[in-house]
Scaffold this active site. Structure first.
Site, short mmCIF file in Angstrom:
data_model
loop_
_atom_site.label_atom_id
_atom_site.label_comp_id
_atom_site.label_asym_id
_atom_site.label_seq_id
_atom_site.Cartn_x
_atom_site.Cartn_y
_atom_site.Cartn_z
N HIS A 194 -2.52 -1.08 -3.42
CA HIS A 194 -3.67 -0.18 -3.26
C HIS A 194 -3.47 1.04 -4.15
O HIS A 194 -2.56 1.83 -3.93
CB HIS A 194 -3.80 0.27 -1.80
CG HIS A 194 -4.19 -0.84 -0.87
ND1 HIS A 194 -3.97 -0.77 0.48
CD2 HIS A 194 -4.80 -2.03 -1.09
CE1 HIS A 194 -4.42 -1.88 1.06
NE2 HIS A 194 -4.92 -2.66 0.12
N ASP A 226 -4.77 -4.67 5.94
CA ASP A 226 -5.14 -5.48 4.78
C ASP A 226 -3.96 -6.37 4.40
O ASP A 226 -2.84 -5.91 4.26
CB ASP A 226 -5.52 -4.58 3.60
CG ASP A 226 -6.09 -5.37 2.42
OD1 ASP A 226 -6.74 -6.40 2.67
OD2 ASP A 226 -5.89 -4.94 1.27
N SER A 246 0.86 -1.19 0.00
CA SER A 246 0.00 0.00 0.00
C SER A 246 0.90 1.24 0.00
O SER A 246 1.76 1.37 -0.86
CB SER A 246 -0.96 -0.03 1.19
OG SER A 246 -1.90 1.02 1.10
N THR A 247 0.72 2.15 0.97
CA THR A 247 1.49 3.39 0.98
C THR A 247 2.99 3.13 0.95
O THR A 247 3.52 2.40 1.77
CB THR A 247 1.14 4.22 2.23
OG1 THR A 247 -0.27 4.33 2.34
CG2 THR A 247 1.76 5.61 2.15
N MET A 302 -0.24 1.26 5.23
CA MET A 302 -1.03 1.56 6.42
C MET A 302 -2.16 0.55 6.56
O MET A 302 -2.72 0.08 5.58
CB MET A 302 -1.60 2.99 6.30
CG MET A 302 -2.51 3.41 7.46
SD MET A 302 -1.67 3.39 9.06
CE MET A 302 -0.69 4.88 8.96
#
Length: 360
Positions: A199, A295, A173-174, A292
């Protein structure tokens, strides 16, 4: 006792956008706009004056392009930056370039009804600012000219001896776009098939896959429903779609769908990891990278329980140590590794399997 607020500097040549961003940010109890700037040259002085925690930065601006400013900023005064980009082909490429230069994340500007559209993004914008404020800004490697090294000759890892049954399954993700590049770039052209969920909103994953394809020895593409998963190929989850693994006879096959979000995400890493646990089991290697939230943590655990070898990125090399931390906490990771060693660890494990099979 008053809470220390996140200090935000908003840089955009549109007075409307500056006003809306100020309204959005100041509506939150934990953040405040300390200044706004209509161009990077003004912003440069305001950074020195206000020492903000986070900057929101437009891409297209007068006097100096946002990307040019970002590159100078990350070299001279590294800080968390959230880009504000138009959702166009050029905008998506600019957003990816910004992440490459060290930006933490990006937000897309609505095409129509800017006021209502941007206000509807309040939760998204403020959550990205919170993540940015807590993120670790990674130093960007540069060549002598000052340009970022993105296509550096990463040492090619030795191919393991293994069957086409093996798969590498990655979630991020991030901070993940650059982390994924760092994992994929050293892989040999005949590495196992790879599936990746990052993401990312619709409109950006095609450019992301194209960029990776230009940098890697493996072939990288946006995943297409029903295609066969081949060695030496990586398949990126399309923005707004879940990516999962299924089987058709002896072949692994890509599944792409728009089922409801999982963990508030679509694509969701748990969806991909769960499918790998079900259909690949011990033939899969699961990797969870920076991001973050949680997930992917439970899905990685289910992969490990199904016999897969699993790895989580360590805290020191993460931009945001959220998802890997959650995975480690529940015992989902067989190994914890720094990002710069991740591809080596994966290939070393695959080689050990090949060597073990040859001894039998």
């Amino acid at each position: 006792m008053s809470v220390k607020k996140i200090k935000v500097l908003c840089v955009d040549d549109s007075a409307l956008i500056r006003s809306l961003m100020t309204e959005i940010i100041n509506s939150q109890p934990d953040m405040t706009v300390v200044a706004t700037a209509s161009d990077p040259l003004i912003a440069r002085d305001l950074v020195k004056l206000h020492n903000p925690d986070v900057m929101t930065l437009d891409v297209e601006m007068p006097r100096m392009d946002g990307l040019e400013f970002l590159e100078k900023l990350m070299r001279l005064r590294p800080m968390p930056v959230v880009m504000v980009s138009s959702l166009t082909e050029r905008g998506s490429e600019a957003a990816l370039r910004a992440l490459e230069l060290g930006a933490i994340d990006f937000v897309t500007k609505p095409r129509l009804g800017i006021r209502d559209g941007l206000l509807a993004y309040t939760d998204l914008i403020t959550s990205k600012i919170r993540v940015a404020a807590a993120a670790r800004v990674r130093p960007v490697k540069r060549a002598g000219t000052g340009s970022v090294i993105v296509a550096a000759d990463a040492p090619l890892l030795r191919s393991p001896l293994l069957s086409t049954e093996k798969l590498i399954i990655i979630g991020a993700s991030t901070g993940g776009t650059e982390a994924i590049r760092e994992v994929l770039q050293p892989l040999p052209p005949d590495s196992p098939g790879i599936m990746v969920t990052q993401h990312m909103p619709p409109g950006f994953t095609h450019s992301f896959a194209q960029r990776l394809n230009s940098l890697c020895r493996i072939a990288v593409s946006e995943a297409v429903h029903g295609e066969r998963i081949l060695p030496g190929h990586a398949y990126i989850a399309p923005g707004g779609f879940h990516l999962s693994l299924t089987r058709s006879g002896a072949n692994y096959v890509v599944q792409v769908d728009q089922a409801p979000p999982v963990n508030r995400h679509r694509p969701s890493i748990d969806v991909l990891f769960d499918s790998a646990a079900k259909h690949a089991g011990k033939n899969a290697i699961g990797v969870i990278l920076t991001g973050m939230g949680r997930d992917g943590a439970e899905g990685l655990l289910r992969m490990r329980q199904a016999g897969a070898h699993t790895l989580a990125q360590d805290e020191a090399s993460c931009v945001v140590f959220g998802m890997p931390r959650e995975a480690i906490a529940i015992g989902a990771a067989c190994e914890v590794a720094p990002l710069q060693e991740m591809s080596q660890r994966v290939m070393a494990y695959l080689r050990s399997l090949g060597e073990r099979a040859n001894r039998v």
